[in-house]
Scaffold this active site. Structure first.
Site, PDB file in Angstrom:
ATOM      1  N   GLU A 155      -2.628  12.812  20.560  1.00 11.00           N
ATOM      2  CA  GLU A 155      -2.778  11.358  20.518  1.00 11.00           C
ATOM      3  C   GLU A 155      -2.012  10.489  21.559  1.00 11.00           C
ATOM      4  OE1 GLU A 155      -2.546  10.512  16.186  1.00 11.00           O
ATOM      5  OE2 GLU A 155      -4.722  10.358  16.661  1.00 11.00           O
ATOM      6  N   CYS A 160       5.896  12.844   9.769  1.00  7.67           N
ATOM      7  CA  CYS A 160       5.393  14.244  10.144  1.00  7.67           C
ATOM      8  C   CYS A 160       6.240  14.807  10.978  1.00  7.67           C
ATOM      9  CB  CYS A 160       3.971  14.335  10.571  1.00  7.67           C
ATOM     10  SG  CYS A 160       3.627  12.917  11.943  1.00  7.67           S
ATOM     11  N   THR A 180      -5.381  21.171   4.972  1.00  9.34           N
ATOM     12  CA  THR A 180      -6.609  20.294   4.899  1.00  9.34           C
ATOM     13  C   THR A 180      -6.882  20.612   6.493  1.00  9.34           C
ATOM     14  OG1 THR A 180      -5.428  18.801   3.456  1.00  9.34           O
ATOM     15  CG2 THR A 180      -7.389  17.941   5.050  1.00  9.34           C
ATOM     16  N   ASP A 182       0.848  -1.108   0.168  1.00 12.02           N
ATOM     17  CA  ASP A 182      -0.137   0.073  -0.196  1.00 12.02           C
ATOM     18  C   ASP A 182       0.765   1.173  -0.036  1.00 12.02           C
ATOM     19  OD1 ASP A 182      -2.473   1.030  -0.075  1.00 12.02           O
ATOM     20  OD2 ASP A 182      -3.076   0.730   2.263  1.00 12.02           O
ATOM     21  N   GLU A 213      -3.757  16.578  13.764  1.00 13.47           N
ATOM     22  CA  GLU A 213      -2.252  16.017  13.959  1.00 13.47           C
ATOM     23  C   GLU A 213      -1.739  16.347  12.318  1.00 13.47           C
ATOM     24  OE1 GLU A 213      -0.372  14.886  16.271  1.00 13.47           O
ATOM     25  OE2 GLU A 213      -1.848  14.192  17.470  1.00 13.47           O
ATOM     26  N   ASN A 230       0.967   8.163   5.150  1.00 13.36           N
ATOM     27  CA  ASN A 230       2.344   7.840   5.691  1.00 13.36           C
ATOM     28  C   ASN A 230       2.441   6.485   6.529  1.00 13.36           C
ATOM     29  OD1 ASN A 230       1.415   9.500   7.628  1.00 13.36           O
ATOM     30  ND2 ASN A 230       3.427  10.257   7.918  1.00 13.36           N
TER      31      ASN A 230
END
Ligand code: NAD
Length: 484
Positions: free
Chosen positions: A458, A283, A231, A93, A249, A152
């Protein structure tokens, strides 16, 4: 190489297909081959997901936490048992090397399920004595949550959102990135097998418009997004319309500061981990490596030597250390940043080219030295294997320069002087920091950003705040004293 899932979506306990949604091709980044096709969720699929989630949440929210925990722990065990096949799917993927996906992606997802399973039964309210009367508080679930993922770490992101949401009594409908739609479907399947009631974790596919439809639905109480700052701005604004809870995030341009008393070998290793792992598509990467002038040449020569030895190639070969970027679009974007860095006067130390031409979306691990704060490479998130090394002289100077960015996701300091390490970290504007380490993100550690890099956290105990709300109850124990 085929990786076609049973169907595009997973809703109310079962795979669901609706081919009237626009097709999304899943491309194996190492070869450019189409390995699966899924379809965007239609309004009917979105409705089925949100309606089943809202309905199932009512009973789940009342379920004893220890029972919820048992199901999540079972799911963690199933993930560990199936890690080799799940890692292979993650590699197909994303293009990330199997050497990484075997140890980082699903294993950290299993950790999250296990850890929040352990935590959920310990979450309680408080009692506040007021003499005759008293107040007690309850920590209640928020209700129906929406998770939206980046490409990612697709399966880790799905688990990091699902685990606290479900453990604390919520339902979640998750939309993976359209670039990497496969892993989240497996999580939905595994949760059902582990005993999760249908509807509590649904997966719908789609691009931004599907995400927007989920975020603006009136039944949704909370939105957790992992994605870019642009976004994030849009999703935050849409969530604000309905006064929904959010976790954002987002992106970063994090500083990694290396003082001249640091171990060069460790600092080089950390800078490489923080720029080349997952081909730089992380990130929290330390993409501005500030190196104190005294060790600059030693740092750069060891960095060049170790970078040149990185093994690029077939991601399914366990000896491969770096795979391709996730897509042709991302490769072209990264190559554009490399060209700009050259034209703005940064010095290329190593890399800088396409690797393995015509075989997927590979970019060589690349290091630029003599980068200055005004260069594009020092200001914008590249999201590829491109390290910028900047020089510095003094502590105050480097702190000011490290903070001179709109981002604030992460930061790192390498030094043998621990008081200095803590002093510098204390002044850095970043949500997630490391001292003499970089990019380690165990589930026990709250993770998230300051400034434009996000809101909320998180993982860790901090996540409890973001998947529950407090109900305060005043208990009157005597006559009501009214002035009327
Ligand atoms: P992106 O912002 O392009 O997309 C993220 C997700 O948002 C995708 O699922 C996308 O379909 C969806 N989306 C796009 N427009 C939307 C809209 N209007 N409404 C609702 N949803 C919408 O990001 P990406 O390219 O997939 O991922 C890379 C970015 O993610 C980088 O900036 C990276 O730093 C960031 N990221 C952050 C973290 C973190 O934890 N802080 C982790 C991983 C990646």
């Amino acid at each position: 190489m085929r990786a076609q899932p049973t169907a595009s979506h997973f809703v109310n306990g079962a795979y669901v297909e609706d081919r009237s949604g626009a097709p999304i091709e899943v491309v194996y980044p190492a070869t450019g081959e189409v390995i699966a096709v899924v379809h965007e969720a239609t309004p009917e699929v979105i409705e089925a997901a949100l309606a089943s989630g809202a309905a199932a949440q009512v009973e789940w929210g009342r379920t004893r936490p220890v029972e919820r925990a048992r199901i999540l722990r079972r799911a963690a065990d199933l993930i560990r048992e199936r890690n080799p096949e799940l890692a292979r799917l993650e590699t197909l993927d994303t293009g990330k090397p199997i050497q990484e996906t075997l140890v980082a992606d699903w294993p950290s997802g299993a950790d999250a399920l296990e850890w929040f399973a352990g935590l959920a039964p310990t979450v309680t309210g408080e009692t506040v004595p007021l003499g005759r009367d008293f107040v007690y508080t309850l920590r209640e679930p928020l209700g129906l949550c929406v998770g939206i993922g980046a490409w990612n770490y697709p399966s880790q992101i799905a688990c990091w959102k699902a685990a606290p949401a479900l453990a604390l009594g919520n339902a979640m409908t998750f939309k993976p990135s359209e670039v990497t739609p496969l892993g989240a479907l497996k999580l939905a399947e595994i949760l059902i097998e582990a005993g999760l009631p249908a509807g509590l974790f649904n997966v719908v596919q789609g691009r931004g418009a599907v995400g927007a439809a989920l975020v603006s639905d009136p039944r949704v109480a909370k939105v957790s997004l992992t994605g870019s700052v642009p976004t994030g701005r849009k999703v935050y604004a849409m969530a604000a319309e309905g006064v929904r809870h959010v976790t954002m995030e987002l992106g970063g341009k994090s500083p990694l500061i290396v003082f001249d008393d640091a171990s060069v070998e460790d600092a080089v290793g950390a800078a490489m981990l923080g720029n080349f792992y997952s081909a730089g598509q992380v990130c929290s990467n330390g993409t501005r490596v500030f190196v104190q002038r005294g060790i600059k040449e030693r740092f750069l020569s060891r960095l060049a030597e170790r970078t040149a030895a990185i093994r690029l190639g077939n991601p399914l070969d366990e000896t491969t250390q770096m795979g391709p970027l996730v897509s042709a679009v991302q490769r072209d974007k990264v190559m554009g940043y490399i060209d700009t860095a050259r034209s703005e006067g940064a010095r290329l130390v190593c890399g800088g080219g396409h690797a393995l031409a015509n075989e997927g979306f590979f970019v060589e691990p690349t290091v630029f030295a003599d980068v200055t704060d005004d260069m594009t490479l020092a200001r914008e998130e590249v999201f590829g294997p491109v390290m910028a090394v900047l020089d510095f002289d003094g502590e105050d100077e480097v702190v000011a320069r490290a903070n001179a960015t709109e981002f604030g996701l992460a930061a790192g300091v390498f030094t043998a002087d621990l008081p200095r390490a803590h002093r510098v970290i204390g002044q850095l504007q970043a949500g997630t920091c490391w001292i003499n380490a970089y990019n380690l993100t165990p589930v026990e550690m709250p993770f998230g950003g300051a400034k434009r890099s996000g809101v909320g956290r998180e993982n860790g105990h901090a996540a409890i705040e973001h998947y529950t709300q407090i109900k305060s109850v005043y208990v009157g124990m005597g006559p009501v004293d009214a002035p009327y």
